[in-house]
Design an enzyme around this catalytic site. Structure first.
Site, PDB file in Angstrom:
ATOM      1  N   ARG A  33     -34.551 -13.851  59.561  1.00  0.00           N
ATOM      2  CA  ARG A  33     -33.643 -14.945  59.911  1.00  0.00           C
ATOM      3  C   ARG A  33     -34.361 -16.280  59.659  1.00  0.00           C
ATOM      4  NH1 ARG A  33     -29.885 -11.969  59.535  1.00  0.00           N
ATOM      5  NH2 ARG A  33     -28.355 -11.431  61.116  1.00  0.00           N
TER       6      ARG A  33
ATOM      7  N   HIS B 197     -28.779 -14.564  51.218  1.00  0.00           N
ATOM      8  CA  HIS B 197     -28.538 -13.628  52.331  1.00  0.00           C
ATOM      9  C   HIS B 197     -27.915 -12.334  51.809  1.00  0.00           C
ATOM     10  CE1 HIS B 197     -27.919 -13.342  56.937  1.00  0.00           C
ATOM     11  NE2 HIS B 197     -28.058 -12.148  56.416  1.00  0.00           N
TER      12      HIS B 197
HETATM   13  P1  NAP Z   1     -34.878  -4.235  65.603  1.00  0.00           P
HETATM   14  O1  NAP Z   1     -34.801  -2.762  65.349  1.00  0.00           O
HETATM   15  O2  NAP Z   1     -34.307  -4.796  66.835  1.00  0.00           O
HETATM   16  O3  NAP Z   1     -36.419  -4.616  65.485  1.00  0.00           O
HETATM   17  C1  NAP Z   1     -36.911  -5.868  65.821  1.00  0.00           C
HETATM   18  C2  NAP Z   1     -38.429  -5.819  65.771  1.00  0.00           C
HETATM   19  O4  NAP Z   1     -38.930  -7.129  66.068  1.00  0.00           O
HETATM   20  C3  NAP Z   1     -39.016  -4.871  66.836  1.00  0.00           C
HETATM   21  O5  NAP Z   1     -40.151  -4.207  66.323  1.00  0.00           O
HETATM   22  C4  NAP Z   1     -39.427  -5.837  67.955  1.00  0.00           C
HETATM   23  O6  NAP Z   1     -40.505  -5.417  68.736  1.00  0.00           O
HETATM   24  C5  NAP Z   1     -39.870  -7.034  67.130  1.00  0.00           C
HETATM   25  N1  NAP Z   1     -39.873  -8.235  67.979  1.00  0.00           N
HETATM   26  C6  NAP Z   1     -38.832  -8.787  68.659  1.00  0.00           C
HETATM   27  N2  NAP Z   1     -39.245  -9.861  69.357  1.00  0.00           N
HETATM   28  C7  NAP Z   1     -40.577  -9.982  69.114  1.00  0.00           C
HETATM   29  C8  NAP Z   1     -41.576 -10.871  69.570  1.00  0.00           C
HETATM   30  N3  NAP Z   1     -41.282 -11.874  70.399  1.00  0.00           N
HETATM   31  N4  NAP Z   1     -42.841 -10.694  69.119  1.00  0.00           N
HETATM   32  C9  NAP Z   1     -43.154  -9.679  68.282  1.00  0.00           C
HETATM   33  N5  NAP Z   1     -42.244  -8.782  67.822  1.00  0.00           N
HETATM   34  C10 NAP Z   1     -40.976  -8.938  68.232  1.00  0.00           C
HETATM   35  O7  NAP Z   1     -34.192  -5.029  64.404  1.00  0.00           O
HETATM   36  P2  NAP Z   1     -33.928  -4.519  62.906  1.00  0.00           P
HETATM   37  O8  NAP Z   1     -32.722  -3.677  62.853  1.00  0.00           O
HETATM   38  O9  NAP Z   1     -35.207  -3.998  62.356  1.00  0.00           O
HETATM   39  O10 NAP Z   1     -33.555  -5.915  62.207  1.00  0.00           O
HETATM   40  C11 NAP Z   1     -34.459  -7.018  62.189  1.00  0.00           C
HETATM   41  C12 NAP Z   1     -33.735  -8.263  61.764  1.00  0.00           C
HETATM   42  O11 NAP Z   1     -33.436  -8.215  60.357  1.00  0.00           O
HETATM   43  C13 NAP Z   1     -32.350  -8.458  62.388  1.00  0.00           C
HETATM   44  O12 NAP Z   1     -32.458  -8.987  63.699  1.00  0.00           O
HETATM   45  C14 NAP Z   1     -31.696  -9.414  61.446  1.00  0.00           C
HETATM   46  O13 NAP Z   1     -31.979 -10.728  61.872  1.00  0.00           O
HETATM   47  C15 NAP Z   1     -32.406  -9.161  60.104  1.00  0.00           C
HETATM   48  N6  NAP Z   1     -31.501  -8.631  59.073  1.00  0.00           N
HETATM   49  C16 NAP Z   1     -31.346  -9.324  57.918  1.00  0.00           C
HETATM   50  C17 NAP Z   1     -30.515  -8.841  56.910  1.00  0.00           C
HETATM   51  C18 NAP Z   1     -30.381  -9.553  55.592  1.00  0.00           C
HETATM   52  O14 NAP Z   1     -29.533  -9.193  54.778  1.00  0.00           O
HETATM   53  N7  NAP Z   1     -31.164 -10.564  55.328  1.00  0.00           N
HETATM   54  C19 NAP Z   1     -29.812  -7.642  57.096  1.00  0.00           C
HETATM   55  C20 NAP Z   1     -29.987  -6.965  58.312  1.00  0.00           C
HETATM   56  C21 NAP Z   1     -30.829  -7.466  59.296  1.00  0.00           C
HETATM   57  P3  NAP Z   1     -40.390  -4.099  69.672  1.00  0.00           P
HETATM   58  O15 NAP Z   1     -40.442  -2.951  68.683  1.00  0.00           O
HETATM   59  O16 NAP Z   1     -41.608  -4.178  70.511  1.00  0.00           O
HETATM   60  O17 NAP Z   1     -39.094  -4.197  70.398  1.00  0.00           O
END
Ligand code: NAP
Length: 308
Positions: free
Chosen positions: A223, A271
């Site tokens: 993001r 995006h």
């Molecule tokens: P997720 O499964 O919720 O994973 C988030 C990761 O970030 C987890 O490992 C979490 O740690 C870590 N995290 C959160 N807060 C943190 C902090 N303060 N310090 C350190 N680590 C932290 O999310 P996901 O499904 O992998 O998706 C990640 C992001 O990708 C989404 O939120 C979205 O913004 C983005 N995305 C982008 C696209 C695109 O097309 N560009 C598409 C889909 C998603 P823990 O494991 O300890 O909880």
């Protein structure tokens, strides 16, 4: 009959109606799926935040709101949404992100740009092996862990960073603020796959960018707010950061006058890193509704305090 409301942009209905109907049948669920139901009768809402539905107060019977998007920063702050909120974890979306991230990491690793620019002369420069190019993935959730594991499978020494301590085979796992320092100090390529929360804003800022080895490269499909844009532009201008590939921005579409467009060392993509894929997403939604009907805990529940 389970009443499910599909609340996304109306043009998405044509894309999702058939895959959802198939997935519900395959899951053995009898579902009345519509774009509109009387609000007090709805059991589940399938949701995208750019739909007209913003007030969840009348959805008194609703057992869960199932997001079509992985990132929930636009949904989680909605105070009328008191029902359980599940974010999208979709094998199709994950596969897309793995492909996009791997492609951009390999572009940097193999210096594909250099090869394209030197088509007029015989100028052999052999890239190092992946095992000589440390990569760090910030965020080890559904997407980050899949990307980290694939990159490690190609031979890159991969470090991952998360909020809570983790153990993933083949990945050096770091957590917390000291862990961030460890994760950045030898990273030649950094991939951001953190959610957009108060705690992750400006994770890459002037101080953290300075921790990286000179000439590191940044790939952000997470993001926009994860990066302090002014700090990144300064680091690009001094050469501390050699190049950045950015898919997400604080304002989207990226405004025409934004310096990223014209910067020679920035690649902007609109995006498109990974999209929810209707067939596999529908199967995940059906699985969660079945769990709800069987009184099992929902998968991929959002922690409203943490914001992801
Ligand atoms: P997720 O499964 O919720 O994973 C988030 C990761 O970030 C987890 O490992 C979490 O740690 C870590 N995290 C959160 N807060 C943190 C902090 N303060 N310090 C350190 N680590 C932290 O999310 P996901 O499904 O992998 O998706 C990640 C992001 O990708 C989404 O939120 C979205 O913004 C983005 N995305 C982008 C696209 C695109 O097309 N560009 C598409 C889909 C998603 P823990 O494991 O300890 O909880």
């Amino acid at each position: 009959m389970i009443k499910v409301q599909f609340a996304a942009r109306s043009e998405r209905w044509a894309t999702y109606e058939a895959p959802l109907t198939t997935a519900f049948a395959e899951a053995g669920l009898e579902v009345d799926l519509r774009q509109e139901h009387p609000t007090a009768e709805v059991d589940y809402v399938i949701y995208a935040p750019n739909s007209d539905l913003q007030d969840f107060t009348p959805y008194r019977r609703c057992k869960a709101v199932l997001s079509l998007w992985a990132g929930v920063e636009q949904i989680a702050p909605n105070k009328t949404l008191t029902q359980p909120l599940c974010r999208m974890v979709d094998p199709g979306l994950t596969a897309g992100m793995v492909e996009w991230v791997t492609g951009h990491v390999l572009r940097y690793h193999l210096d594909i740009d250099r090869g394209l620019k030197t088509q007029d002369r015989w100028d052999p420069v052999v890239p190092p092996l992946a095992q000589e190019r440390p990569v760090t993935v910030l965020g080890l959730g559904a997407l980050g862990s899949a990307c980290a594991t694939t990159l490690a499978g190609l031979g890159f020494p991969v470090t991952g960073w998360s909020r809570a301590a983790k153990s993933i085979s083949g990945i050096r796992c770091e957590d917390g603020s000291e862990g961030l320092q460890n994760a950045l100090q030898d990273a030649r390529i950094v991939v951001l796959l953190l959610p957009d929360t108060k705690a992750t804003e400006n994770t890459l800022n002037a101080q953290t960018l300075a921790l990286l080895p000179r000439g590191a490269r940044i790939i952000n499909p997470g993001r926009g707010p994860l990066i302090d844009d002014d700090a990144l532009l300064s680091a690009l201008n001094t050469g501390q950061i050699a190049h950045a590939t950015l898919d997400v921005f604080r304002t989207e579409p990226l405004p025409a006058d934004h310096p990223y467009w014209a910067h020679p060392n920035v690649t902007v993509t609109p995006h498109i890193a990974a999209e929810t894929r209707p067939k596999t997403a529908a199967q995940m939604i059906a699985q969660n509704i079945r769990r709800g009907e069987e009184n099992k805990p929902f998968l991929n529940l959002v922690d409203r305090q943490l914001g992801y």
